[in-house]
Write a protein that holds these residues in place. Sequence first.
Motif, short mmCIF file in Angstrom:
data_model
loop_
_atom_site.label_atom_id
_atom_site.label_comp_id
_atom_site.label_asym_id
_atom_site.label_seq_id
_atom_site.Cartn_x
_atom_site.Cartn_y
_atom_site.Cartn_z
N ALA A 308 0.85 -1.19 0.00
CA ALA A 308 0.00 0.00 0.00
C ALA A 308 0.89 1.23 0.00
CB ALA A 308 -0.92 -0.01 1.21
N VAL A 309 1.41 1.58 -1.17
CA VAL A 309 2.37 2.68 -1.28
C VAL A 309 1.68 4.03 -1.34
CG1 VAL A 309 4.11 1.22 -2.38
CG2 VAL A 309 2.41 2.40 -3.80
N SER A 310 0.37 4.04 -1.51
CA SER A 310 -0.38 5.29 -1.54
C SER A 310 -1.82 5.02 -1.08
CB SER A 310 -0.41 5.89 -2.95
OG SER A 310 -1.06 5.04 -3.85
N SER A 311 -2.49 6.07 -0.68
CA SER A 311 -3.89 5.92 -0.27
C SER A 311 -4.76 5.63 -1.49
CB SER A 311 -4.37 7.19 0.42
OG SER A 311 -3.62 7.44 1.59
N ARG A 312 -5.86 4.93 -1.26
CA ARG A 312 -6.77 4.58 -2.36
C ARG A 312 -8.22 4.62 -1.88
NH1 ARG A 312 -9.29 0.04 -4.56
NH2 ARG A 312 -9.33 -0.03 -6.85
N LYS A 313 -9.06 5.24 -2.69
CA LYS A 313 -10.49 5.27 -2.37
C LYS A 313 -11.11 3.88 -2.58
CE LYS A 313 -11.60 10.08 -3.57
NZ LYS A 313 -12.45 10.93 -4.44
N GLY A 314 -12.07 3.58 -1.74
CA GLY A 314 -12.84 2.34 -1.91
C GLY A 314 -14.05 2.57 -2.78
N ARG A 315 -14.79 1.49 -3.05
CA ARG A 315 -15.94 1.59 -3.94
C ARG A 315 -17.05 2.48 -3.36
NH1 ARG A 315 -15.40 -2.46 -7.86
NH2 ARG A 315 -13.15 -2.92 -7.97
N PHE A 316 -17.18 2.48 -2.04
CA PHE A 316 -18.18 3.34 -1.42
C PHE A 316 -17.90 4.81 -1.73
CE2 PHE A 316 -19.91 -0.12 1.13
CZ PHE A 316 -21.21 0.30 1.36
N GLU A 317 -16.64 5.21 -1.60
CA GLU A 317 -16.29 6.60 -1.90
C GLU A 317 -16.46 6.91 -3.39
OE1 GLU A 317 -12.87 8.59 0.22
OE2 GLU A 317 -12.46 6.48 0.74
N MET A 318 -16.06 5.95 -4.23
CA MET A 318 -16.21 6.17 -5.67
C MET A 318 -17.67 6.36 -6.07
SD MET A 318 -13.64 3.28 -7.22
CE MET A 318 -11.90 3.17 -6.74
N ALA A 319 -18.58 5.71 -5.33
CA ALA A 319 -20.00 5.78 -5.67
C ALA A 319 -20.71 6.95 -5.01
CB ALA A 319 -20.68 4.47 -5.28
N HIS A 320 -20.00 7.83 -4.32
CA HIS A 320 -20.61 8.94 -3.60
C HIS A 320 -21.53 9.75 -4.52
CE1 HIS A 320 -21.19 12.08 -0.68
NE2 HIS A 320 -20.72 13.00 -1.52
N GLY A 321 -22.79 9.90 -4.10
CA GLY A 321 -23.78 10.61 -4.90
C GLY A 321 -24.47 9.74 -5.92
N GLY A 322 -23.93 8.52 -6.12
CA GLY A 322 -24.50 7.63 -7.12
C GLY A 322 -25.00 6.32 -6.52
N THR A 323 -24.73 5.22 -7.23
CA THR A 323 -25.24 3.90 -6.84
C THR A 323 -24.09 2.91 -6.73
OG1 THR A 323 -27.30 4.35 -8.05
CG2 THR A 323 -26.85 2.06 -7.47
N LEU A 324 -24.12 2.10 -5.68
CA LEU A 324 -23.16 1.02 -5.49
C LEU A 324 -23.89 -0.30 -5.64
CD1 LEU A 324 -20.31 0.01 -4.68
CD2 LEU A 324 -21.08 0.08 -2.29
N PHE A 325 -23.40 -1.13 -6.57
CA PHE A 325 -24.02 -2.43 -6.83
C PHE A 325 -23.12 -3.53 -6.30
CE2 PHE A 325 -24.58 -5.98 -10.05
CZ PHE A 325 -25.67 -6.53 -9.40
N LEU A 326 -23.60 -4.25 -5.30
CA LEU A 326 -22.86 -5.36 -4.71
C LEU A 326 -23.43 -6.67 -5.24
CD1 LEU A 326 -22.57 -4.23 -0.98
CD2 LEU A 326 -20.91 -3.90 -2.84
N ASP A 327 -22.74 -7.26 -6.19
CA ASP A 327 -23.18 -8.53 -6.77
C ASP A 327 -22.68 -9.69 -5.92
OD1 ASP A 327 -24.46 -10.22 -8.47
OD2 ASP A 327 -23.07 -9.96 -10.14
N GLU A 328 -23.48 -10.75 -5.85
CA GLU A 328 -23.16 -11.94 -5.05
C GLU A 328 -22.84 -11.55 -3.60
OE1 GLU A 328 -23.96 -14.53 -6.35
OE2 GLU A 328 -23.86 -14.13 -8.50
N VAL A 329 -23.71 -10.76 -3.01
CA VAL A 329 -23.49 -10.28 -1.65
C VAL A 329 -23.53 -11.43 -0.64
CG1 VAL A 329 -25.93 -9.81 -1.13
CG2 VAL A 329 -24.15 -8.42 -0.07
N GLY A 330 -24.14 -12.53 -1.02
CA GLY A 330 -24.20 -13.68 -0.12
C GLY A 330 -22.87 -14.38 0.08
#
Length: 561
Positions: A308-330
Amino acid sequence: MPGNNVAATTGATIESARSDRAVTGSRMTTPQIRYETNELRLLFEVIQALEGATELADHLETTLELMARYTGMMRGTLTLLDSNGQDIAVEAAYGLKSAEKRRAHYKLGEGITGKVIATGKGMLVPKISEEPLFLNRTGARDVQKEEISFICVPILIGGKAIGALSADRLFADPVCLEEDMRLLQVLASLIARAVQTRLDFKAQHSAVVEENRRLQSLVRGKFHVDNMVGSSAVMRSVFEELAQVASSNATVLIRGESGTGKEMIASNLHSNSPRAGRPFIKVNCAALPEGLVESELFGYERGAFTGAVSSRKGRFEMAHGGTLFLDEVGDMTLTTQAKLLRAIQEKEFERVGGNETIRVDVRLIAATNRDLEDMVSRGTFRQDLYYRLTVFPIFLPPLRERRDDIMALVTHFIDKAMSGSGKKIARITPEAIAALMSYEWPGNIRELENIIERAVILCGEDGILGPQHLPLWLQRAGGDAPASTLPSASATSAYPTDSVPGVTLAEAVDALEKRMITECLEASGGNMAKSAQQLGITERIMGLRMKKYGLDYRLFRKRES
């Protein structure tokens, strides 16, 4: 209660009749007592008829029949004013022929019936031959020869006449006619209540129908389905659910077998939502190694782990204001489920290796082919997360449960494959259709698309897609059938189409069934029991199918010899 009101009205009628008789000096006689008893029986039966009938015409005809039976009246007629408030026609009648009923049309104010409805006041005619207002529009009376009295009372709703109840009887003395008129007024009030109930029901029904039309128009006008094919009843239901939830921020859980199009549903939900212009971020939870799911969802800080040589946004942050689709959440671990639950509930989280709390505005859509209820009972899926995800569940049916859509999907995928390969498909043979329609499609739409893409690639220059271009297991399901059992090639020469001209689903299935039965009988030498066992059906069903297709087991034995 209606019964109490009617009883009160009936009592008033009897008391009024008694007063009149007292004034004229008459005494209560046995016939008069019998008349009042009949009157009560009539009202009781009319109430039962009006309350028990489901159609307006049913109870009106019954009411007039009862009126004639108990009072001895010759004819009874019920007329209603139409919606424009000017024309009057017969709604129900007793003692009139069909042609006579059709002739009885009046304008408001015309004749006795028209005048009664226009004024809202009843009329009593001792002798119709002496009354110029009596038009005899039906032609049912011989005005010159018959001594007939005529009684007509209005049917009032809210003080306004919406129709009239009338009756003929042989000429009678004024006291009897007055009693008959009072009885008709009571009957008219009962009919008015029944008519009002039906009108209220029709108004409510019309309002519901109109609202359904409005919602359907809203669905068609505001919800645009991209790359999704389906007109079967189950898919129309799915599209309606999508239209209802698309504009909200509610969490949606899409359930269904693998390959049913869950990701496409999620994409359409986002594109039809107010967040359409914002990011749509997808995460396949089953494709990520267990150790990377958390960092993928929530991101990480520099130095949080090796590499981890640098900070990185996660999918939640990337989806800010939009929609996050979690496929195969089970497929998430319990540890990741707990962190996901917090992010959903609190709309905040920390990156891996970080201390700063990050808040996001994300609409969550999840999907799974797992039995989450069973997983909750076994303790492999958190119950609290389950309830958070199932705010608005949508169930996608497997392809085998929406066979009406198969040919439309085949057409869609052929068009798609042709545009990518440069091939031109002219038509699909009936044998290929039978194979496609009879297959169970365990891989659902994804499997169908792959098979059609393969078939288009293998198809020759003649552009005819046949069973030989399908995988072997599909060829076995509906391969070459005897020419006599399938439509000719010319019947299926036009493509594209979502139902091949001249070939219905029933015809294709019958052709396949007959072919399979014929092959088994040929292989077993006409042994019905062995053939039935091979086909997985009972001997009784085997016999019924053979009778249906005109097959005789003896012919197959002769062939073998």
